[in-house]
Design an enzyme around this catalytic site. Structure first.
Site, PDB file in Angstrom:
ATOM      1  N   PRO A   2       6.311 -10.820   4.925  1.00 30.44           N
ATOM      2  CA  PRO A   2       5.373 -11.938   4.979  1.00 30.44           C
ATOM      3  C   PRO A   2       3.915 -11.465   4.995  1.00 30.44           C
ATOM      4  CG  PRO A   2       7.116 -12.165   6.624  1.00 30.44           C
ATOM      5  CD  PRO A   2       7.203 -10.774   6.092  1.00 30.44           C
ATOM      6  N   GLU A   3       3.126 -12.044   4.119  1.00 28.16           N
ATOM      7  CA  GLU A   3       1.679 -11.842   4.141  1.00 28.16           C
ATOM      8  C   GLU A   3       1.047 -13.223   4.079  1.00 28.16           C
ATOM      9  OE1 GLU A   3      -0.131  -8.584   2.381  1.00 28.16           O
ATOM     10  OE2 GLU A   3       1.645  -7.329   2.307  1.00 28.16           O
ATOM     11  N   LYS A  51      -1.482 -15.013   9.226  1.00 28.58           N
ATOM     12  CA  LYS A  51      -0.030 -14.860   9.286  1.00 28.58           C
ATOM     13  C   LYS A  51       0.598 -15.725  10.380  1.00 28.58           C
ATOM     14  CE  LYS A  51      -0.218 -10.093   7.624  1.00 28.58           C
ATOM     15  NZ  LYS A  51       0.269  -8.715   7.846  1.00 28.58           N
ATOM     16  N   CYS A 228       2.052   6.390 -12.226  1.00 26.86           N
ATOM     17  CA  CYS A 228       1.038   5.349 -12.124  1.00 26.86           C
ATOM     18  C   CYS A 228       1.031   4.537 -13.414  1.00 26.86           C
ATOM     19  CB  CYS A 228      -0.332   5.972 -11.872  1.00 26.86           C
ATOM     20  SG  CYS A 228      -1.717   4.810 -11.923  1.00 26.86           S
ATOM     21  N   CYS A 231      -2.541   5.556 -15.226  1.00 27.94           N
ATOM     22  CA  CYS A 231      -2.892   6.889 -15.728  1.00 27.94           C
ATOM     23  C   CYS A 231      -1.704   7.829 -15.873  1.00 27.94           C
ATOM     24  CB  CYS A 231      -3.938   7.535 -14.810  1.00 27.94           C
ATOM     25  SG  CYS A 231      -3.274   8.078 -13.216  1.00 27.94           S
TER      26      CYS A 231
END
Length: 308
Positions: A2-3, A51, A228, A231
């Site tokens: 949860p955010e 939150k 990544c 890159c």
């Protein structure tokens, strides 16, 4: 995990199911409020603050925090729960729906008038009425030497950011986790991007930070050892944190309300409660640093270490 965006969505679901309807029954499965009965009282609203979730019933608020694994589900009457019953901490039922809070980080009932004391320590919320970019900038300026990875998790700076958003924000801005907050080249861009990312995801069931959206939903979070996306360098994983402030360094928790002694007042819609003094403790998971050590993901090429 949860955010702020997922808590915002949970609040909207609960608000649609509960608001402007009287509760037929309630079941608090925590000792402090096991005997508290809110049946017959109207739910006025459900809101998120970072939150935190606040379910307002009569003149009290059911205050919960999802922590790492918590969630609120909404069911039709008689529908089978998607989580084990022993994990339920709160069950609220009306004629059309039942709302169940599972694995909640904490659960308590406070007077609605005490909400400012309960969540007043939080910084501006990108998804709420409290959003204030200049106030965020002011708070950032108070901790110039602190690593940006720690600052972004401090709920007193920005309410609602968790480990996913902090890793993604640092990647998008090319910031190494150890970069001192005062050395962030463009704090205004950081603040605006935070607001944009949470708003872009507040209505999505699947959070995405890559642009344009790719098969991988995140640039670096959870991708340790993989290339990544920008890159090709190997994404790294580290832990970074610091001791959580002692209870005496934070604001005291607002006094709890005892389940015992609760009764329905003669005045409709008003609940009479006897306050029960409780020790001042920092029980909220986000009073200051959220956790001592948290995972952080970054690309060493796109986010060079500022140290020589």
């Amino acid at each position: 995990m949860p955010e702020g965006d997922s808590v915002y969505r949970a609040a909207r679901r609960l608000d649609a199911a509960l608001s402007n309807r009287p509760l037929q029954s309630c079941d608090f499965r925590v000792p402090a409020f096991a005997t508290l009965n809110l049946s017959g009282h109207m739910v006025s609203s459900v809101v998120s603050r970072g939150k935190h979730l606040l379910i307002r019933v009569a003149d009290v608020s059911i205050h919960s925090h999802l922590s790492m694994d918590g969630h609120w589900d909404v069911y039709a009457p008689g529908e089978r729960w998607r989580a084990p019953a022993f994990k339920a901490r709160c069950v609220l039922k009306n004629e059309d729906f039942q709302a169940v809070g599972f694995d909640l980080g904490f659960l308590r009932v406070i007077r609605t008038s005490e909400e400012p004391e309960a969540v007043g320590h939080l910084g501006p919320d990108p998804l709420g009425m409290s959003w204030d970019p200049e106030e965020v900038r002011r708070r950032l300026e108070t901790m110039p030497e602190r690593p940006i990875a720690l600052t972004l998790l401090d709920q007193r700076v920005i309410a609602g950011l968790g480990n996913i958003y902090r890793s993604e924000l640092m990647f998008l801005l090319g910031l190494h986790p150890r970069t001192p907050t005062g050395q962030v080249p463009d704090a205004g861009h950081l603040i605006d991007l935070t607001h944009q990312l949470l708003h872009a995801n507040k209505d999505r069931s699947r959070r995405v930070t890559t642009t344009p959206p790719m098969r991988d939903q995140y640039w670096v979070y959870g991708r340790a050892g993989r290339a990544c996306l920008r890159c090709g360098e190997t994404v790294e994983h580290r832990t970074l944190g610091q001791p959580r402030p002692a209870a005496g360094l934070g604001r005291a928790v607002a006094p709890g309300l005892a389940g015992r002694g609760a009764r329905h007042d003669a005045e409709p819609g008003h609940l009479q409660l006897k306050p029960r003094p409780q020790p001042a403790v920092a029980d909220s998971p986000d009073r200051g640093m959220e956790l001592n050590e948290r995972d952080v993901y970054f690309c060493p090429r796109c986010q060079p270490d500022p140290r020589p």
